[in-house]
Design an enzyme around this catalytic site. Structure first.
Site, PDB file in Angstrom:
ATOM      1  N   LYS A   1       0.923  -1.308   0.001  1.00 32.66           N
ATOM      2  CA  LYS A   1      -0.286   0.349  -0.230  1.00 32.66           C
ATOM      3  C   LYS A   1       1.646   1.535  -0.157  1.00 32.66           C
ATOM      4  O   LYS A   1       0.565   2.166  -0.887  1.00 32.66           O
ATOM      5  CB  LYS A   1      -1.002   0.028   1.544  1.00 32.66           C
ATOM      6  CG  LYS A   1      -1.699   1.492   1.522  1.00 32.66           C
ATOM      7  CD  LYS A   1      -2.466   0.852   2.570  1.00 32.66           C
ATOM      8  CE  LYS A   1      -3.758   2.369   2.722  1.00 32.66           C
ATOM      9  NZ  LYS A   1      -4.258   2.477   4.243  1.00 32.66           N
TER      10      LYS A   1
ATOM     11  N   GLU B   1      10.735  -4.295   3.949  1.00 32.13           N
ATOM     12  CA  GLU B   1      11.006  -5.823   3.809  1.00 32.13           C
ATOM     13  C   GLU B   1      10.435  -5.910   2.620  1.00 32.13           C
ATOM     14  O   GLU B   1      11.346  -6.788   1.594  1.00 32.13           O
ATOM     15  CB  GLU B   1      10.381  -6.598   4.848  1.00 32.13           C
ATOM     16  CG  GLU B   1      10.564  -6.566   6.347  1.00 32.13           C
ATOM     17  CD  GLU B   1       9.705  -5.193   6.568  1.00 32.13           C
ATOM     18  OE1 GLU B   1       9.891  -5.605   8.142  1.00 32.13           O
ATOM     19  OE2 GLU B   1       9.781  -4.312   6.397  1.00 32.13           O
TER      20      GLU B   1
ATOM     21  N   GLY C   1      -4.738  -1.395   5.179  1.00 29.32           N
ATOM     22  CA  GLY C   1      -4.395  -3.675   4.829  1.00 29.32           C
ATOM     23  C   GLY C   1      -4.335  -4.300   4.650  1.00 29.32           C
ATOM     24  O   GLY C   1      -5.041  -5.363   4.327  1.00 29.32           O
ATOM     25  N   ARG C   2      -4.831  -4.304   6.522  1.00 27.23           N
ATOM     26  CA  ARG C   2      -5.527  -5.256   6.747  1.00 27.23           C
ATOM     27  C   ARG C   2      -6.728  -5.901   6.686  1.00 27.23           C
ATOM     28  O   ARG C   2      -7.795  -7.021   6.783  1.00 27.23           O
ATOM     29  CB  ARG C   2      -5.828  -5.636   8.658  1.00 27.23           C
ATOM     30  CG  ARG C   2      -5.733  -4.557   8.602  1.00 27.23           C
ATOM     31  CD  ARG C   2      -5.607  -4.515  10.480  1.00 27.23           C
ATOM     32  NE  ARG C   2      -5.986  -3.191  11.569  1.00 27.23           N
ATOM     33  CZ  ARG C   2      -5.445  -1.780  10.996  1.00 27.23           C
ATOM     34  NH1 ARG C   2      -4.268  -1.639  10.574  1.00 27.23           N
ATOM     35  NH2 ARG C   2      -5.846  -0.906  11.406  1.00 27.23           N
TER      36      ARG C   2
ATOM     37  N   GLU D   1      -3.993  -6.019  15.149  1.00 30.26           N
ATOM     38  CA  GLU D   1      -3.520  -4.557  15.133  1.00 30.26           C
ATOM     39  C   GLU D   1      -4.420  -3.269  14.483  1.00 30.26           C
ATOM     40  O   GLU D   1      -4.177  -2.508  14.211  1.00 30.26           O
ATOM     41  CB  GLU D   1      -2.501  -4.423  13.268  1.00 30.26           C
ATOM     42  CG  GLU D   1      -1.559  -3.335  12.762  1.00 30.26           C
ATOM     43  CD  GLU D   1      -1.058  -3.760  11.084  1.00 30.26           C
ATOM     44  OE1 GLU D   1      -0.311  -4.305  11.291  1.00 30.26           O
ATOM     45  OE2 GLU D   1      -1.948  -3.702  10.235  1.00 30.26           O
TER      46      GLU D   1
ATOM     47  N   HIS E   1      -3.260 -32.981  19.791  1.00 31.16           N
ATOM     48  CA  HIS E   1      -2.448 -33.447  20.119  1.00 31.16           C
ATOM     49  C   HIS E   1      -1.284 -32.438  21.062  1.00 31.16           C
ATOM     50  O   HIS E   1       0.462 -33.306  20.941  1.00 31.16           O
ATOM     51  CB  HIS E   1      -2.387 -34.082  19.086  1.00 31.16           C
ATOM     52  CG  HIS E   1      -3.157 -34.970  18.921  1.00 31.16           C
ATOM     53  ND1 HIS E   1      -4.071 -36.419  19.539  1.00 31.16           N
ATOM     54  CD2 HIS E   1      -4.010 -34.856  17.628  1.00 31.16           C
ATOM     55  CE1 HIS E   1      -4.542 -36.971  18.291  1.00 31.16           C
ATOM     56  NE2 HIS E   1      -5.096 -35.933  18.826  1.00 31.16           N
TER      57      HIS E   1
ATOM     58  N   LYS F   1      10.082   0.570  13.104  1.00 32.20           N
ATOM     59  CA  LYS F   1      10.092   0.285  12.154  1.00 32.20           C
ATOM     60  C   LYS F   1      11.923   1.821  11.961  1.00 32.20           C
ATOM     61  O   LYS F   1      12.261   1.361  11.612  1.00 32.20           O
ATOM     62  CB  LYS F   1       9.168   1.141  10.926  1.00 32.20           C
ATOM     63  CG  LYS F   1       8.073  -0.043  10.964  1.00 32.20           C
ATOM     64  CD  LYS F   1       7.236   0.270   9.923  1.00 32.20           C
ATOM     65  CE  LYS F   1       6.173  -0.278   9.304  1.00 32.20           C
ATOM     66  NZ  LYS F   1       4.789  -0.128   8.873  1.00 32.20           N
TER      67      LYS F   1
HETATM   68  O1  LIG Z   1       0.582  -2.624   2.866  1.00 26.08           O
HETATM   69  P1  LIG Z   1       2.321  -1.982   3.029  1.00 26.08           P
HETATM   70  O2  LIG Z   1       2.313  -0.381   3.255  1.00 26.08           O
HETATM   71  O3  LIG Z   1       4.133  -2.065   1.839  1.00 26.08           O
HETATM   72  O4  LIG Z   1       2.342  -2.209   4.788  1.00 26.08           O
HETATM   73  C1  LIG Z   1       2.418  -3.723   4.855  1.00 26.08           C
HETATM   74  C2  LIG Z   1       1.650  -4.042   6.462  1.00 26.08           C
HETATM   75  O5  LIG Z   1       2.932  -2.969   7.147  1.00 26.08           O
HETATM   76  C3  LIG Z   1       1.839  -2.438   8.075  1.00 26.08           C
HETATM   77  O6  LIG Z   1       2.046  -1.245   7.950  1.00 26.08           O
HETATM   78  C4  LIG Z   1       2.170  -2.949   9.709  1.00 26.08           C
HETATM   79  O7  LIG Z   1       3.945  -2.333   9.418  1.00 26.08           O
HETATM   80  C5  LIG Z   1       0.597  -2.908   8.277  1.00 26.08           C
HETATM   81  O8  LIG Z   1      -0.860  -2.509   8.688  1.00 26.08           O
HETATM   82  C6  LIG Z   1       0.503  -3.688   7.258  1.00 26.08           C
HETATM   83  O9  LIG Z   1      -0.234  -4.005   6.303  1.00 26.08           O
END
Ligand SMILES: O=P(O)(O)OC[C@H]1O[C@](O)(CO)[C@@H](O)[C@@H]1O
Length: 544
Positions: free
Chosen positions: A223, A229, A284-285, A370, A401, A532
């Site tokens: 987003k 990452e 995002g979620r 979140e 189990h 971050k």
């Molecule tokens: O889609 P993006 O901006 O890469 O963010 C990935 C995820 O990182 C977050 O911002 C959390 O760090 C989430 O809310 C989001 O879904």
């Protein structure tokens, strides 16, 4: 790009104004009194077979069935919970959300993920402008998915793409990953979808080493398009293609971007024609329904994806139109609050009794934690109540189990959702025997956690096993089950796109209703920022 600030009837509903902290609400005090009063054991509640209670605690929506009779409450508590929802103005807050009001107050944004699955709704409260833009982008995304499925999307060398790798994390990974696994029975026979979210080098290497670069397309999902990452994974994947002979300037056919910032994707090198957008008013979620769902659309096709949206929209309409006492996601929310705030359950377990729904708990972990992992009310004051639970879980039968021992005889109070699927379309001749075993265990675990087995019954059972009295006395304490552990049994009739859409939407509404009652903001996630920021200052390659 749509500017939601201009969205029709976005009159701000400032829940902060006139906000009354929950403990000061009459219904909350009533619930405290009820919780403090002696309560029958769940064993007694179930044995009583109270039809009125069973009717009140059995709800249906969009084909889903919620059996909440294994919850540790009766009709007086249920009535007080419904009164709390009313006193907390959850219906008004839900109405503000769907009208596009800036309910994401700390970011000054709307939260209109519901519009992504309702663009066909002519009278939608969010308006025609948004419907048109959503539909246009959805059609673009589905057209691309169908081109990939048809083998018409060719790599730089002219070979059809057979492997699609989703690069993204959090909401840009968990939703589509969960849905692709859940709908594996509907998957395309030739085009495979892979997910890489973690920047650990092996996670990427382990996927790439099985793939042919000439036939691999990457979807970079982000987003913000600033997530380090995902950027790391994207840069290494570009290098992998280049090392295989696809020079960067020829790589365009191997890249798609999905983002709310197409300018940043363009700067990285993804052509605008291969960039699909969603909007800042989609968290995002909550973004599975947007172009973030592209990996799923590649897997199940246009018709399947439209069915997913239809199922979620059917659940939305139920949530907005059902009377509160028959509103399934509201029931999930209120029962969760009863367990969290009045029965001392700090965690919520999702026990999944469907192999294909194996990733569902991880999706709900982000969705719930979140959203509701917050300690400040909408008016900025510190909370004096518990808010979002720790959500955990996974495959229920495997967990029986592994850690169910602690649920049955440990010292933690845990609330559980058992999630099952009635029909099993697995093409095995013995499928019915598998289904019966899975269902029997789901029901048995819910029953055992509820009823337990007291000392008297345990002693009788040990005697029935032929044990000597001295052994009966010695072992009874170890083999007694306290029970009284509350659970929901949530059933899907079958695992198809429609009912998966409804299931995910049900949990989205649950989380929203709980935030509306706790008086917290569910659509921001400021808590993720400090780590971050610190990570950016710590390029610490030296291990201790
Ligand atoms: O889609 P993006 O901006 O890469 O963010 C990935 C995820 O990182 C977050 O911002 C959390 O760090 C989430 O809310 C989001 O879904």
């Amino acid at each position: 790009m749509i500017d939601t600030a201009a969205a029709p009837c976005a009159a701000p509903v400032t829940v902060a104004e006139g906000f009354v902290p929950p403990p000061q609400r009459a219904a909350w005090r009533r619930l405290q009194a009820l919780a403090a009063a002696p309560q029958p054991h769940l064993r007694e509640r179930l044995a009583a077979r109270d039809e009125a209670r069973t009717r009140a605690l059995t709800l249906e929506a969009a084909g889903l069935t919620l059996d909440a009779t294994h919850q540790a409450l009766g009709l007086p508590e249920w009535a007080a919970l419904l009164a709390l929802a009313d006193e907390s103005r959850v219906a008004q807050q839900a109405d503000a959300l769907r009208r596009g009001a800036p309910v994401n107050a700390t970011e000054g944004r709307a939260a209109l993920h519901v519009a992504l699955r309702g663009s066909h709704w002519a009278d939608a409260p969010w308006g025609k402008t948004i419907n048109r833009a959503v539909r246009q982008e959805l059609d673009r995304m589905l057209e691309a998915a169908e081109r990939l499925r048809a083998g018409a999307w060719l790599g730089a060398g002219g070979e059809p793409i057979t492997d699609v790798v989703n690069l993204g994390i959090g909401g840009s990974d968990l939703g589509p990953r969960m849905a692709v696994q859940a709908l594996a029975a509907h998957a395309h026979p030739r085009v495979r979808v892979h997910f890489v979210s973690n920047p650990d080098a092996w996670a990427l290497y382990d996927t790439l080493r099985r793939l042919d670069p000439a036939r691999t397309l990457f979807i970079v999902q982000s987003k913000s398009f600033t997530t380090v990452e995902t950027q790391r994974l994207t840069d290494s994947s570009r290098r992998w293609l280049a090392d295989a002979g696809v020079a960067p300037e020829r790589q365009a056919p191997h890249w798609i971007a999905v983002t709310a910032h197409p300018d940043r994707a363009a700067a990285w090198g993804v052509p605008r024609a291969q960039t699909f957008v969603f909007w800042d008013w989609v968290g995002g979620r909550y973004s599975l329904w947007s172009a973030i769902g592209l990996p799923l659309a590649v897997t199940i096709g246009r018709a399947g994806f439209e069915q997913l949206l239809a199922g979620a929209h059917a659940l939305d309409r139920h949530a907005w139109e059902a009377p509160p006492e028959r509103n399934l996601p509201l029931a999930l929310a209120l029962l969760g609050i009863w367990n969290r705030n009045f029965r001392g359950c700090p965690t919520h377990l999702l026990a999944i009794y469907s192999w294909r729904l194996g990733e569902f708990a991880r999706h709900v972990q982000q969705l719930d934690m979140e959203s509701n992992g917050k300690r400040v009310h909408v008016n900025g004051s510190a909370v004096a109540i518990d808010t979002g639970p720790i959500v955990w879980g996974g495959q229920g039968l495997d967990a029986q189990h592994a850690y169910f021992q602690l649920l049955h005889q440990g010292t933690h109070r845990v609330a559980v959702d058992f999630i099952g699927v009635c029909e099993d379309d697995t093409p095995l001749p013995t499928v019915d025997a598998h289904r019966r075993l899975v269902h029997a265990n789901l029901r048995a675990q819910a029953r055992a956690l509820a009823t337990g087995r007291n000392a008297e019954a345990t002693a009788a059972a040990l005697r029935a096993e032929g044990l000597e009295e001295a052994e009966v006395r010695r072992l009874t304490p170890h083999r007694t089950y306290p029970g009284n552990t509350p659970s929901n049994l949530l059933w899907l009739p079958r695992l198809d796109p429609f009912h998966l859409g409804a299931l995910v939407a049900a949990y989205e509404h649950k989380v929203f209703y709980q935030a509306a009652i706790w008086g917290i903001h569910p659509f921001d996630q400021w808590g993720v920022e400090l780590g971050k920021t610190l990570a950016r200052t710590m390029d610490n390659s030296a291990c201790p």
